[in-house]
Design a protein around this motif. Structure first.
Motif, PDB file in Angstrom:
ATOM      1  N   VAL A  42       0.832  -1.202   0.000  1.00  0.00           N
ATOM      2  CA  VAL A  42       0.000   0.000   0.000  1.00  0.00           C
ATOM      3  C   VAL A  42       0.867   1.252   0.000  1.00  0.00           C
ATOM      4  N   ASP A  43       1.917   1.253   0.801  1.00  0.00           N
ATOM      5  CA  ASP A  43       2.818   2.401   0.851  1.00  0.00           C
ATOM      6  C   ASP A  43       3.449   2.658  -0.515  1.00  0.00           C
ATOM      7  N   ALA A  44       3.915   1.622  -1.171  1.00  0.00           N
ATOM      8  CA  ALA A  44       4.529   1.773  -2.491  1.00  0.00           C
ATOM      9  C   ALA A  44       3.519   2.287  -3.510  1.00  0.00           C
ATOM     10  N   TRP A  45       2.317   1.749  -3.480  1.00  0.00           N
ATOM     11  CA  TRP A  45       1.286   2.164  -4.437  1.00  0.00           C
ATOM     12  C   TRP A  45       0.897   3.625  -4.199  1.00  0.00           C
ATOM     13  N   GLU A  46       0.722   4.017  -2.943  1.00  0.00           N
ATOM     14  CA  GLU A  46       0.339   5.397  -2.633  1.00  0.00           C
ATOM     15  C   GLU A  46       1.455   6.371  -2.996  1.00  0.00           C
ATOM     16  N   SER A  47       2.691   5.967  -2.822  1.00  0.00           N
ATOM     17  CA  SER A  47       3.816   6.834  -3.184  1.00  0.00           C
ATOM     18  C   SER A  47       3.829   7.114  -4.684  1.00  0.00           C
ATOM     19  N   ARG A  48       3.463   6.124  -5.464  1.00  0.00           N
ATOM     20  CA  ARG A  48       3.425   6.286  -6.919  1.00  0.00           C
ATOM     21  C   ARG A  48       2.195   7.042  -7.408  1.00  0.00           C
ATOM     22  N   HIS A  49       1.052   6.788  -6.798  1.00  0.00           N
ATOM     23  CA  HIS A  49      -0.205   7.317  -7.330  1.00  0.00           C
ATOM     24  C   HIS A  49      -0.768   8.515  -6.577  1.00  0.00           C
ATOM     25  N   HIS A  50      -0.321   8.744  -5.374  1.00  0.00           N
ATOM     26  CA  HIS A  50      -0.845   9.854  -4.575  1.00  0.00           C
ATOM     27  C   HIS A  50       0.282  10.609  -3.893  1.00  0.00           C
ATOM     28  N   ALA A  51       1.334  10.851  -4.642  1.00  0.00           N
ATOM     29  CA  ALA A  51       2.491  11.552  -4.076  1.00  0.00           C
ATOM     30  C   ALA A  51       2.094  12.968  -3.665  1.00  0.00           C
ATOM     31  N   ILE A  52       2.656  13.408  -2.570  1.00  0.00           N
ATOM     32  CA  ILE A  52       2.386  14.750  -2.060  1.00  0.00           C
ATOM     33  C   ILE A  52       3.583  15.619  -2.388  1.00  0.00           C
ATOM     34  N   ASP A  53       3.329  16.694  -3.117  1.00  0.00           N
ATOM     35  CA  ASP A  53       4.401  17.621  -3.457  1.00  0.00           C
ATOM     36  C   ASP A  53       4.879  18.343  -2.207  1.00  0.00           C
ATOM     37  N   PRO A  54       6.159  18.686  -2.163  1.00  0.00           N
ATOM     38  CA  PRO A  54       6.648  19.441  -1.008  1.00  0.00           C
ATOM     39  C   PRO A  54       5.992  20.817  -0.975  1.00  0.00           C
ATOM     40  N   PRO A  55       5.870  21.401   0.201  1.00  0.00           N
ATOM     41  CA  PRO A  55       5.226  22.712   0.299  1.00  0.00           C
ATOM     42  C   PRO A  55       6.081  23.808  -0.327  1.00  0.00           C
ATOM     43  N   ASP A  56       5.435  24.879  -0.656  1.00  0.00           N
ATOM     44  CA  ASP A  56       6.117  26.081  -1.128  1.00  0.00           C
ATOM     45  C   ASP A  56       7.012  26.586   0.011  1.00  0.00           C
ATOM     46  N   PRO A  57       8.238  27.065  -0.292  1.00  0.00           N
ATOM     47  CA  PRO A  57       9.145  27.507   0.777  1.00  0.00           C
ATOM     48  C   PRO A  57       8.550  28.576   1.697  1.00  0.00           C
ATOM     49  N   ILE A  58       7.875  29.556   1.135  1.00  0.00           N
ATOM     50  CA  ILE A  58       7.313  30.634   1.961  1.00  0.00           C
ATOM     51  C   ILE A  58       6.171  30.093   2.809  1.00  0.00           C
ATOM     52  N   ASP A  59       5.355  29.219   2.230  1.00  0.00           N
ATOM     53  CA  ASP A  59       4.282  28.596   3.021  1.00  0.00           C
ATOM     54  C   ASP A  59       4.869  27.773   4.161  1.00  0.00           C
ATOM     55  N   ALA A  60       5.990  27.102   3.912  1.00  0.00           N
ATOM     56  CA  ALA A  60       6.646  26.311   4.959  1.00  0.00           C
ATOM     57  C   ALA A  60       7.155  27.213   6.076  1.00  0.00           C
ATOM     58  N   ILE A  61       7.725  28.362   5.713  1.00  0.00           N
ATOM     59  CA  ILE A  61       8.208  29.313   6.723  1.00  0.00           C
ATOM     60  C   ILE A  61       7.037  29.829   7.545  1.00  0.00           C
ATOM     61  N   ARG A  62       5.958  30.218   6.871  1.00  0.00           N
ATOM     62  CA  ARG A  62       4.780  30.728   7.593  1.00  0.00           C
ATOM     63  C   ARG A  62       4.194  29.664   8.527  1.00  0.00           C
ATOM     64  N   PHE A  63       4.156  28.427   8.046  1.00  0.00           N
ATOM     65  CA  PHE A  63       3.635  27.334   8.865  1.00  0.00           C
ATOM     66  C   PHE A  63       4.492  27.140  10.110  1.00  0.00           C
ATOM     67  N   ARG A  64       5.826  27.150   9.936  1.00  0.00           N
ATOM     68  CA  ARG A  64       6.714  26.984  11.083  1.00  0.00           C
ATOM     69  C   ARG A  64       6.579  28.153  12.044  1.00  0.00           C
ATOM     70  N   MET A  65       6.397  29.359  11.507  1.00  0.00           N
ATOM     71  CA  MET A  65       6.187  30.523  12.377  1.00  0.00           C
ATOM     72  C   MET A  65       4.950  30.303  13.252  1.00  0.00           C
ATOM     73  N   GLU A  66       3.891  29.826  12.623  1.00  0.00           N
ATOM     74  CA  GLU A  66       2.647  29.577  13.356  1.00  0.00           C
ATOM     75  C   GLU A  66       2.852  28.484  14.408  1.00  0.00           C
ATOM     76  N   GLN A  67       3.533  27.407  14.023  1.00  0.00           N
ATOM     77  CA  GLN A  67       3.788  26.308  14.961  1.00  0.00           C
ATOM     78  C   GLN A  67       4.563  26.769  16.188  1.00  0.00           C
ATOM     79  N   MET A  68       5.554  27.640  15.945  1.00  0.00           N
ATOM     80  CA  MET A  68       6.449  28.053  17.015  1.00  0.00           C
ATOM     81  C   MET A  68       6.022  29.365  17.682  1.00  0.00           C
ATOM     82  N   GLY A  69       4.913  29.949  17.208  1.00  0.00           N
ATOM     83  CA  GLY A  69       4.454  31.205  17.781  1.00  0.00           C
ATOM     84  C   GLY A  69       5.402  32.359  17.499  1.00  0.00           C
ATOM     85  N   LEU A  70       6.013  32.365  16.322  1.00  0.00           N
ATOM     86  CA  LEU A  70       6.978  33.401  15.968  1.00  0.00           C
ATOM     87  C   LEU A  70       6.309  34.568  15.243  1.00  0.00           C
ATOM     88  N   ALA A  71       6.871  35.735  15.421  1.00  0.00           N
ATOM     89  CA  ALA A  71       6.442  36.928  14.692  1.00  0.00           C
ATOM     90  C   ALA A  71       7.464  37.211  13.601  1.00  0.00           C
TER      91      ALA A  71
END
Length: 117
Positions: A42-71
């Motif tokens: 199942v893991d192999a099949w999902e990796s091939r057919h339902h791969a998740i693209d990495p997040p946009d760099p700025i979205d990743a920074i904003r997400f980490r800011m939110e997680q860590m309570g950063l301004a």
């Protein structure tokens, strides 16, 4: 154990249902072996057919800011001046290699996410 390759969505659904049935299997039993094999398939099949693209760099920074309570001010240590932080977060300035390194080390954001387009 009647394990077959997963070739279609229907096969996938069937394997996932069987995994749910086997979740309470005890180690070193035929059911547990079947669970491990199905999980791998199942893991192999999902990796091939339902791969998740990495997040946009700025979205990743904003997400980490939110997680860590950063301004925005907290990002100055990683990106530079207040104006530079604003330019980066508004996508008017790309991340430099030194910014990527500092963000990776300081905030734990994977470097491969930060270098993505």
């Amino acid at each position: 154990m009647d394990v077959k390759p997963i070739r279609t969505e229907r096969d996938h659904r069937r394997a996932v249902r069987r995994i749910a049935e086997l979740m309470s299997a005890r180690p070193r039993t035929p059911e547990f072996d079947e669970l491990e094999v199905l999980g791998t398939l199942v893991d192999a099949w999902e990796s091939r057919h339902h791969a998740i693209d990495p997040p946009d760099p700025i979205d990743a920074i904003r997400f980490r800011m939110e997680q860590m309570g950063l301004a925005r001010k907290d990002l100055e240590a990683f990106i530079g001046s207040r104006a530079r932080v604003s330019e980066v977060l508004s996508r008017r300035r790309p991340l430099s290699l030194s910014m990527i390194r500092r963000l990776h080390r300081g905030l734990g954001i994977p470097a491969e996410v930060l270098i993505a387009d």
